[in-house]
Design an enzyme around this catalytic site. Sequence first.
Site, short mmCIF file in Angstrom:
data_model
loop_
_atom_site.label_atom_id
_atom_site.label_comp_id
_atom_site.label_asym_id
_atom_site.label_seq_id
_atom_site.Cartn_x
_atom_site.Cartn_y
_atom_site.Cartn_z
N THR A 155 4.99 4.50 2.34
CA THR A 155 4.72 3.19 1.74
C THR A 155 4.54 2.15 2.84
OG1 THR A 155 6.08 3.82 -0.14
CG2 THR A 155 5.55 1.50 0.08
N VAL A 156 3.61 1.22 2.61
CA VAL A 156 3.34 0.13 3.56
C VAL A 156 3.87 -1.16 2.97
CG1 VAL A 156 1.59 -1.08 4.92
CG2 VAL A 156 1.26 1.33 4.32
N LYS A 195 4.65 0.47 8.00
CA LYS A 195 4.43 1.73 7.28
C LYS A 195 5.62 2.64 7.52
CE LYS A 195 1.13 4.60 8.66
NZ LYS A 195 -0.21 5.21 8.84
N ASP A 239 -9.99 11.72 10.29
CA ASP A 239 -9.85 11.29 8.89
C ASP A 239 -10.52 9.93 8.68
OD1 ASP A 239 -9.12 11.64 6.27
OD2 ASP A 239 -7.08 10.86 6.52
N GLY A 260 0.82 -1.21 0.00
CA GLY A 260 0.00 0.00 0.00
C GLY A 260 0.85 1.25 0.00
#
Length: 866
Positions: free
Chosen positions: A586-587, A600, A696, A580
Site C-alpha cells: 500500500t502507498v 510505499k 515492467d 494507492g
Amino acid sequence: MALFRNFYYVLMLQVALTIAMVHAQDDQSGFISIDCGITEGSDYTDKRTGINYVSDARFIDSGINQEISSMSKSDTLDIQFSTLRSFPQNTRNCYTLRPKQGKGNRYLIRARFNYGNYDLKGQPPKFDLYLGNDPWSRVNVKVSSATDYEIIHLASSDYIYVCLVNIGLGNPFISALELRLLDSTMYADDKKLRSLTLSARTNFGTSKIVRYADDKYDRIWYPIASTNTKDIQTSSPISLGSSTKESVPSKVMSTAVIPANPTADLFYSWTATDKTEEYFMYIHYAEIETLEGNETREFNIYLNDAYWDGPISPTDHTTSTYFTSFYNASSYELTLRRTINSTLPTMMNAIELYNPIHLQQRQTDDKDATTMWSTKSTYGLKRNWQGDPCVPQDSMWDGVKCSNDTDNLRIISMNLSFSGLSGEITPALANLTVIQSLDLSYNNLTGSVPTFLASLNFLKNLNLTGNNFTRPLPAELLKKAKNGSLFLSIEEDGDQDTDACSKGSCKKSKTSKNKNVVIVVIATVAAIFVLLTILIVLWITKRRRAQDSSIRDEFIEPRNQRFTYSEVQRITNSFSNVIGKGGFGTVFSGLIGDTRAAVKMLSESSAQGCREFQSEVHLLMSVHHKNITSLVGYCDEGSHKGIIYEYMANGNLGMHLFDASQNVLSWKKRLQIGYDAAQGLEYMHHGCKPPIVHRDVKCSNILLNEKLQAKLADFGLSRAFTTEGATHVSTVIAGTPGYLDPEYYTTNRLTEKSDVYSFGVVLLELITGRAAISTDIYIVNWVKSMVEKGSVENIIDPRLYGDFDVNTAWKMVELAMACVDMSSVKRPTMNDVVMELQTCLKGAKPNNLNHSMSLSLESMSGPNLR
C-alpha cells in the site's frame, strides 16, 4: 426337485458373473468427467459412451455458463460441446482436480473446446493452457470445429490444476475436461519422467471413432481418410502381445488398411510445428487375415526415406507395438515397404504420436494445499483462491506467502484478517507445520484458542486480535509468548488473569497491597518525567524551526536516508491516507516537515517480497535522472519495510488516460509525457553502467507530478547486465500481461528491447486512449487492423475530437508499431525512440525510421503473454 435347485444355482451364478463382467467393463472409478457450462449440481450419463458427466461448478469458482449458437448445434456433435464456460474475468482461471488414486499415477487429461460462435463475434479467441505452473499448449480453435488437447501425465501431487490463461487475444473458454487413470506401465518414459502431449492417434481401416467402452481408458481413436488403400477387418478378437503395454483395444486392432496395389508402399505424413520438437511414435500392428501356409506378410519401416527398422512380421490376431523416438526435421513421412520375401502387401492398424515435454511440477506441498482448500471450504471464503496456492508467483493466493527454496513449496505466512471468518479456528491449520506468521485478526471467531498453535514450531507471529475467544488462553501458548519465541497479539482480559491465578500460576500475599502502591507511585513519577521530556523536546524543536526554516526543506534532499518504523508512522500520520495499492503493498501520503512524500509499505502477503524491495532501494540509491522518481529514504526494520519517494501529485498515467478520466490529455501533452518517460528509460539503458532493464514498463508505473512531468517508477523487477558486454540476461519471466515482450516470454532472454516492446504498448495507449487489454481486444492487434485500413483518424483517442496533427499522428503510430515488432532486432533502441519523439514534439517532419525500425505488419501476430 434337486435338479431344479442345481439349475437355479447355476443360473444365478451365470447372472452374477454377467453382472460382474458388465461392471468390470463399466468401471469409471478412475474417471473424472466434467461437462463445462451445465447447471450447477446437475449430472447425466452420455448415451453414446455411457460415461457419467457432472457440472464443473465444484471444480472452479470463476467463469460464466454459456451455450453455443443455435446455428452451430448439430446432432453429430458430442453433447459436451453444446455448452461451455467462458472467463471474461481474471488473467488466470484454474480447475482443481483431485483424483482419488492420488500422486504417483499416470493420467490421461483431455481438455475439449468448441467455440460454436457462442458470443456471436465469429472470432475464436486464442489463449494458453497450463498444467499447474507449466505451459501445456496454446489453444487455437476454429469457428466451426471442435478441438481436443490431451496430455499423458505422471502426477507428482494429489492435486492437478488445469489453468486457462488470457494472453490478450479474447476470453478463454472450455467445453469439457476429462481425466482418466492409466495403468502405470503405459506410455512410460521412466528415465526422464516426461509428460506426453498428443499429436495424433489414428485408427486405420474404419470410418468410425472408437472410445469408451471399447477402450476402457477412453482414448479417442480417430479414423483417417486415405487414398489408394483398401480397408480390411476381422470379427475375431485381437489379443495383446508381450511387446505392447499400451492396452490397445481389440476394436481398434480388428481393422487395418493395405495398399490398393499389393506391391505399393503405405505412407503416413505430418508436419512439425518446430524442427526441434521431439516425437514418440507407437505403431500398433496385428495380422487380422487368415494366411495360407505359403503366405507371408513382412515389411520394413522407413522415416523420411531412411531405413529405420525391420523386417517386421505381424503376429496372427495378436497386437504388437513398435516404439521409437526422433526429432530434427520440419516434416516427416513414415513409409511401410514390403520386403522381397513378403507375398502379401504391407498393412497398418493404428498409430500414436506424442510430443514429450518436461514439466517442472513445482507445486505447494500436498498437506499445505489440503489445508488451504479445507480452510476455504470451512469458512466459505469468496476470495479469488484457485489453482495452486503458491505458484505462479504473480497468481499466489491473496494473503498467502510461500517458501521458495524447494520443489514442493511450503506456506510460511497467511493473512486472513478482516475475512469474515466465523466459528472456531479450524483444526486443519495444524498441518501448516512450517508457518511463521498467522493473522486471524478482526473476524468473528469464537470458542477457545486451540493448543495446537503452540506446537507449530516455526510460528513467530500470531495475531488473534478482534475476535471473541473464550479464556483462558492455552498455557503452552502463553509460555512461548512469555519466553519471546512467539509474538502474540490479542486483547487483554482480566478474567484470564483470574483464571491463571486460580490454577496456581500466581500467588497472593500480605504484602501485595504495598507492592501495588509502590508500583502506582513509580508509574506516576515515570509518567510525569516522560511528559516533561516531551514538552522540552517540543520546545527545542519549535525554537530550531523558528531559527532556520530551511532545515525541513533540506531534510528531503539527502539520499540513502534510513528511517525507523516509528518515524514512518509519524510521517504518514499512522498510515491514515492511502493513495494507492499494488502487488508490493500500500502507498500512503505523508509529510516530512512541510514537504509531501509518498510512502510505499511492503505487505506480508506481497508477491514481490523482500528481494524486490532490496532491488528497488539499491537501484534508486544509484540512479539520478529528472524522469525517474527520486528516493527520499527507506525503512527496513524487521518485518516493516518501506520506500519513501518524492510525491507525484497527479498519480499515474493510466488515471488520466482511459475512459474513466474526467480530464482529457491534449495531443501535445501526450507527446510530452511519452518523451519524458522515454528519456527515463533511455537513461537506464544507455546512461547507466551497467545498463538496467526496467522489466515492467506500463502506464501505472509512469507517474506525473504537479506539472504533468512524467517519471518512471516501481523498479522492484529491474535487472542490471552485471557482465560487461552482455546483450541479454536469462531470467524467470516477469512483467504484466499486455505489455510483456513475446520474444522474452518464449525464450526467457531479457534484453533492452523487452522494455522497448512494453514502451511501444504505452505509446499505443497514449495514442488511442485504450488500455493494453480490454474485455477481448489486445491493443497491438487492434491498431494493426486499423493501420491496414489506412485511417489514422479512427486510431487516435476519439475524446480529442480531431484536435491533433495528422502527420505527427502517423509518425507516432509508426514508431509505436515498430517498437512492438515481434522480432526484437527490428525494434528501435530507446535512443532512436527519444530522437523521434523529440522531433514530433517540435512539430517538424520526423526523421525516417532506420531499416531496423521499419514497420512490418506481416511479422506481427498475437503476443505470447503470461
